[in-house]
Design a protein around this motif. Structure first.
Motif, PDB file in Angstrom:
ATOM      1  N   ARG A 211       0.970  -1.122  -0.175  1.00  0.00           N
ATOM      2  CA  ARG A 211      -0.050   0.095   0.056  1.00  0.00           C
ATOM      3  C   ARG A 211       0.891   1.194   0.121  1.00  0.00           C
ATOM      4  O   ARG A 211       2.122   1.044   0.389  1.00  0.00           O
ATOM      5  CB  ARG A 211      -0.857   0.127   1.046  1.00  0.00           C
ATOM      6  CG  ARG A 211      -1.748  -1.233   1.485  1.00  0.00           C
ATOM      7  CD  ARG A 211      -2.807  -1.203   2.757  1.00  0.00           C
ATOM      8  NE  ARG A 211      -3.864   0.035   2.592  1.00  0.00           N
ATOM      9  CZ  ARG A 211      -4.926  -0.092   2.001  1.00  0.00           C
ATOM     10  NH1 ARG A 211      -5.196  -1.174   1.641  1.00  0.00           N
ATOM     11  NH2 ARG A 211      -5.757   0.902   2.081  1.00  0.00           N
ATOM     12  N   GLN A 212       0.416   2.313  -0.401  1.00  0.00           N
ATOM     13  CA  GLN A 212       1.240   3.511  -0.484  1.00  0.00           C
ATOM     14  C   GLN A 212       1.075   4.267   0.908  1.00  0.00           C
ATOM     15  O   GLN A 212       1.966   4.900   1.126  1.00  0.00           O
ATOM     16  CB  GLN A 212       0.512   4.558  -1.576  1.00  0.00           C
ATOM     17  CG  GLN A 212       0.579   4.143  -2.962  1.00  0.00           C
ATOM     18  CD  GLN A 212       0.172   5.162  -3.992  1.00  0.00           C
ATOM     19  OE1 GLN A 212       0.264   6.250  -3.825  1.00  0.00           O
ATOM     20  NE2 GLN A 212      -0.138   4.908  -5.233  1.00  0.00           N
ATOM     21  N   ALA A 213       0.165   3.848   1.689  1.00  0.00           N
ATOM     22  CA  ALA A 213       0.013   4.424   2.854  1.00  0.00           C
ATOM     23  C   ALA A 213      -0.762   3.504   3.845  1.00  0.00           C
ATOM     24  O   ALA A 213      -1.727   2.548   3.248  1.00  0.00           O
ATOM     25  CB  ALA A 213      -0.444   5.764   3.083  1.00  0.00           C
ATOM     26  N   GLY A 214      -0.741   3.513   5.088  1.00  0.00           N
ATOM     27  CA  GLY A 214      -1.810   2.762   6.043  1.00  0.00           C
ATOM     28  C   GLY A 214      -1.282   1.114   6.136  1.00  0.00           C
ATOM     29  O   GLY A 214      -2.004   0.120   6.563  1.00  0.00           O
ATOM     30  N   ASP A 216       0.994  -0.124   7.855  1.00  0.00           N
ATOM     31  CA  ASP A 216       1.138  -0.322   9.297  1.00  0.00           C
ATOM     32  C   ASP A 216      -0.173  -0.853   9.920  1.00  0.00           C
ATOM     33  O   ASP A 216      -0.174  -1.806  10.649  1.00  0.00           O
ATOM     34  CB  ASP A 216       1.737   0.942  10.052  1.00  0.00           C
ATOM     35  CG  ASP A 216       1.209   2.336   9.673  1.00  0.00           C
ATOM     36  OD1 ASP A 216      -0.019   2.149   9.120  1.00  0.00           O
ATOM     37  OD2 ASP A 216       1.694   3.106  10.193  1.00  0.00           O
ATOM     38  N   PHE A 217      -1.281   0.000   9.744  1.00  0.00           N
ATOM     39  CA  PHE A 217      -2.553  -0.505  10.347  1.00  0.00           C
ATOM     40  C   PHE A 217      -3.022  -1.779   9.867  1.00  0.00           C
ATOM     41  O   PHE A 217      -3.511  -2.513  10.676  1.00  0.00           O
ATOM     42  CB  PHE A 217      -3.606   0.672   9.559  1.00  0.00           C
ATOM     43  CG  PHE A 217      -4.981   0.140  10.013  1.00  0.00           C
ATOM     44  CD1 PHE A 217      -5.465   0.820  11.197  1.00  0.00           C
ATOM     45  CD2 PHE A 217      -5.841  -0.600   9.278  1.00  0.00           C
ATOM     46  CE1 PHE A 217      -6.800   0.542  11.790  1.00  0.00           C
ATOM     47  CE2 PHE A 217      -7.094  -0.739   9.605  1.00  0.00           C
ATOM     48  CZ  PHE A 217      -7.637  -0.103  11.017  1.00  0.00           C
ATOM     49  N   TYR A 218      -2.910  -2.347   8.533  1.00  0.00           N
ATOM     50  CA  TYR A 218      -3.212  -3.540   7.962  1.00  0.00           C
ATOM     51  C   TYR A 218      -2.549  -4.702   8.581  1.00  0.00           C
ATOM     52  O   TYR A 218      -2.797  -5.685   8.702  1.00  0.00           O
ATOM     53  CB  TYR A 218      -3.345  -3.257   6.344  1.00  0.00           C
ATOM     54  CG  TYR A 218      -4.688  -2.529   6.039  1.00  0.00           C
ATOM     55  CD1 TYR A 218      -6.055  -2.956   6.155  1.00  0.00           C
ATOM     56  CD2 TYR A 218      -4.490  -1.162   5.686  1.00  0.00           C
ATOM     57  CE1 TYR A 218      -7.052  -2.237   5.624  1.00  0.00           C
ATOM     58  CE2 TYR A 218      -5.576  -0.400   5.121  1.00  0.00           C
ATOM     59  CZ  TYR A 218      -6.796  -0.949   5.253  1.00  0.00           C
ATOM     60  OH  TYR A 218      -7.960  -0.191   5.101  1.00  0.00           O
ATOM     61  N   PHE A 219      -1.062  -4.215   8.384  1.00  0.00           N
ATOM     62  CA  PHE A 219      -0.145  -5.318   8.964  1.00  0.00           C
ATOM     63  C   PHE A 219      -0.329  -5.489  10.375  1.00  0.00           C
ATOM     64  O   PHE A 219      -0.411  -6.881  10.888  1.00  0.00           O
ATOM     65  CB  PHE A 219       1.485  -4.784   8.551  1.00  0.00           C
ATOM     66  CG  PHE A 219       2.214  -6.027   9.353  1.00  0.00           C
ATOM     67  CD1 PHE A 219       2.240  -7.064   8.577  1.00  0.00           C
ATOM     68  CD2 PHE A 219       3.253  -5.523  10.306  1.00  0.00           C
ATOM     69  CE1 PHE A 219       3.374  -8.166   9.055  1.00  0.00           C
ATOM     70  CE2 PHE A 219       4.227  -6.471  10.566  1.00  0.00           C
ATOM     71  CZ  PHE A 219       4.247  -7.780  10.027  1.00  0.00           C
ATOM     72  N   LEU A 220      -0.550  -4.735  11.274  1.00  0.00           N
ATOM     73  CA  LEU A 220      -0.668  -4.949  12.587  1.00  0.00           C
ATOM     74  C   LEU A 220      -2.049  -5.526  12.729  1.00  0.00           C
ATOM     75  O   LEU A 220      -2.254  -6.604  13.583  1.00  0.00           O
ATOM     76  CB  LEU A 220      -0.762  -3.852  13.336  1.00  0.00           C
ATOM     77  CG  LEU A 220       0.762  -3.069  13.624  1.00  0.00           C
ATOM     78  CD1 LEU A 220       0.591  -1.538  14.133  1.00  0.00           C
ATOM     79  CD2 LEU A 220       1.567  -3.906  14.589  1.00  0.00           C
ATOM     80  N   GLN A 221      -3.143  -5.416  11.966  1.00  0.00           N
ATOM     81  CA  GLN A 221      -4.532  -5.961  12.038  1.00  0.00           C
ATOM     82  C   GLN A 221      -4.568  -7.319  12.036  1.00  0.00           C
ATOM     83  O   GLN A 221      -4.957  -8.307  12.553  1.00  0.00           O
ATOM     84  CB  GLN A 221      -5.515  -5.183  11.170  1.00  0.00           C
ATOM     85  CG  GLN A 221      -6.787  -6.139  11.129  1.00  0.00           C
ATOM     86  CD  GLN A 221      -7.775  -5.437  10.133  1.00  0.00           C
ATOM     87  OE1 GLN A 221      -8.679  -4.527  10.592  1.00  0.00           O
ATOM     88  NE2 GLN A 221      -7.577  -5.733   8.931  1.00  0.00           N
TER      89      GLN A 221
END
Length: 538
Positions: A211-214, A216-221
């Motif tokens: 992803r170009q951004a975010g 970290d959010f999806y990986f931690l999820q």
């Protein structure tokens, strides 16, 4: 240089036209006061898309030249990946920080053992002197799989930017506090420069999202769905407070919007998190009921909750979860895999489309969020903190609460048993918990629950509660908490404070208080004791 098999981990740093920022980051790592720097490979991936601005491309080439010169003169185990030169650039469609992190991690996996750590850092980020030592301790702990490191943003260059970064970090921390109050398993901060995982956990989570951004959010999820995310609070990283347009959203873009229009960073009302917590409790208590009954419960909690669940097709999802996950514990876990961090975030925002639950129309900010003076008094009271109107003071309190009181078991073996702490009977065994227990106080007048503290250590006769505002010895409270897996049982009982310890900058021990159970059911006491004996024997 250490050989690959001697490495216990790698620190991945994506870099896009960083210049002096990258130099400061590597200097910060080199200054760490630990021989552990010989055991961590530091990998910088200098990257840009094929359509990157010419200025970014030139700076990347300068950064690559500087890294080549530094190679033999750095105390770090330094390596780099060229994803910026002609023929090596990232694709226009997928290029971004997510792809850069993924390329570096995927290239490192064959070199590292499955137990090694993949650590993520940003090229404008500084680290504390004990950063590498804390990472080595995490690697040495066999129970550690993944975690997030404590953080605090660097001071900003101007007063206006300092105010903006203060509000932004407060937003992140208030959201995390609200999720903790609700009992969400996704109560952690989603900041790329704080992420750590074993290689095997990285693979089990499906790797880094492109992803170009975010990312970290999806990986931690995904990590939270496959393992336990712990907080590493014995060290800190210091992200930069710089403006940026490099990603579609994130710190830089949030700061820019906050400066362009005053106070656009708004906060979520406590009532939204209360409703989230009530919904999670409702599902846990009615795991055997069908979808229509749960939707009826949801409508009674708030019509917007029922509407949101219909939008997310809960009526079709729930029967499948019940059919494929027969045991209550498996079904509860499967529910959280479906009602994940993204759905939680969407629900919070859905509830705030005017009017938010429990708040009148006129109390809302025109942007749809809420200002600090509206939200903080209630939130801070629930967290047993005080809000005096100063945002900087509020931030310091939240940093202390979230980064000092909930330590990783690898770093904190439970309450201090030194001379200022009453000793426990020799026959009683205590257990330092891998995940914290959230303790809530029940008001006797209306039954309302308020946040009381975190427990990181328990025995059959009492527990230690981490809090920056410990009560005096002799104080009594009616408390509620849920015992962790494998017990998974909600407990309500009266407790008495037998000792306390206030915060001190000179003390290595966390503030809090020791409580004894007054009227805990004997059956539960026996189950706790048996569980602890079995866990300590293992």
């Amino acid at each position: 240089m250490s050989t690959a098999h001697e490495m216990v981990g790698a620190i991945v740093i994506p870099a896009l036209a960083e210049g002096a920022d990258l130099q400061r980051t590597l200097e910060s790592l080199a200054a760490c006061d630990s021989a552990a720097k010989l055991r961590f490979l530091v990998t910088v991936i200098v990257n840009n898309r094929e359509d990157a601005p010419p200025g970014h491309q030139r700076q990347n080439q300068q950064d690559l030249a500087w890294l080549r010169q530094l190679k033999n003169n750095s105390p770090l185990q330094l390596s780099w990946i060229d994803a910026a030169s002609e023929g090596l650039t990232l694709s226009r469609r997928q290029g971004g920080v997510g792809l850069a992190r993924k390329i570096a991690c995927d290239l490192l996996l064959p070199v590292l053992s499955s137990d090694a750590l993949l650590v993520h850092l940003d090229a404008d980020c500084l680290v504390a002197a004990d950063y590498l030592c804390a990472l080595f301790d995490a690697w040495s702990d066999p129970s550690f799989d993944a975690g997030v490191i404590a953080y605090a943003h660097q001071p900003a260059a101007t007063p206006a930017l300092e105010n903006a970064i203060c509000r932004y970090e407060l937003y992140l921390r208030c959201h995390m506090a609200g999720l903790q109050l609700a009992g969400s398993p996704y109560a952690y901060h989603s900041i790329g420069s704080t992420m750590v995982s074993r290689c095997r956990s990285y693979v089990a989570a499906g790797g880094m999202p492109v992803r170009q951004a975010g990312e970290d959010f999806y990986f931690l999820q995904q990590l939270a769905k496959t393992t336990t995310i712990r907080r590493l609070c014995t060290t800190r990283v210091y992200p930069s407070a710089r403006l940026s347009c490099r990603t579609p959203f994130g710190t830089g873009q949030s700061l820019r919007r906050d400066l362009d229009a005053e106070h656009t960073i708004a906060f979520h009302p406590v009532e939204s998190y209360d409703l989230l917590g009530q919904w999670l409790t409702c599902v846990q208590q009615h795991l055997d009921e069908d979808a229509s009954m749960l939707l009826t419960h949801a409508r009674k909690l708030h019509p917007k909750l029922e509407h949101f669940l219909h939008q997310e097709k809960f009526a079709a999802i729930w029967p499948n979860l019940q059919r494929t996950h027969q045991g209550r514990e498996r079904r509860w876990r499967a529910f959280h895999e479906w009602f994940d961090a993204l759905k939680t975030w969407k629900l919070i925002h859905c509830l705030e489309r005017k009017p938010a639950p429990g708040l009148s129309e006129h109390s809302q900010d025109p942007c749809g969020g809420h200002t600090a003076d509206v939200i903080f008094p209630t939130l801070f009271e629930r967290l047993s903190l005080t809000f005096n109107g100063s945002l900087s003071h509020a931030l310091e309190q939240l940093r202390l609460l979230q980064d000092s009181t909930t330590r990783s078991p690898a770093c904190n073996k439970g309450p201090d048993m030194s001379s200022d702490t009453p000793q426990q009977p020799a026959a009683e065994q205590r257990l330092a918990l891998r995940s914290v227990i959230i303790i809530q106080k029940i008001r006797l007048d209306d039954g309302r629950r308020t946040f009381f503290g975190y427990s990181t250590n328990i025995s059959c006769s009492g527990l230690f509660v981490s809090t920056v505002s410990p009560a005096n010895p002799g104080s009594r409270f009616h408390l509620e908490f849920t015992l962790p897996t494998p017990l998974n049982e909600m407990v309500r009982c009266d407790c008495e404070v037998v000792w306390n310890r206030h915060f001190s900058e000179n003390s290595p021990f966390e503030p809090g208080m020791g409580l004894r159970f007054i009227d805990l059911e004997e059956e539960i006491r026996i189950r706790i004791d048996d569980w602890i004996r079995q866990a300590t024997a293992e």
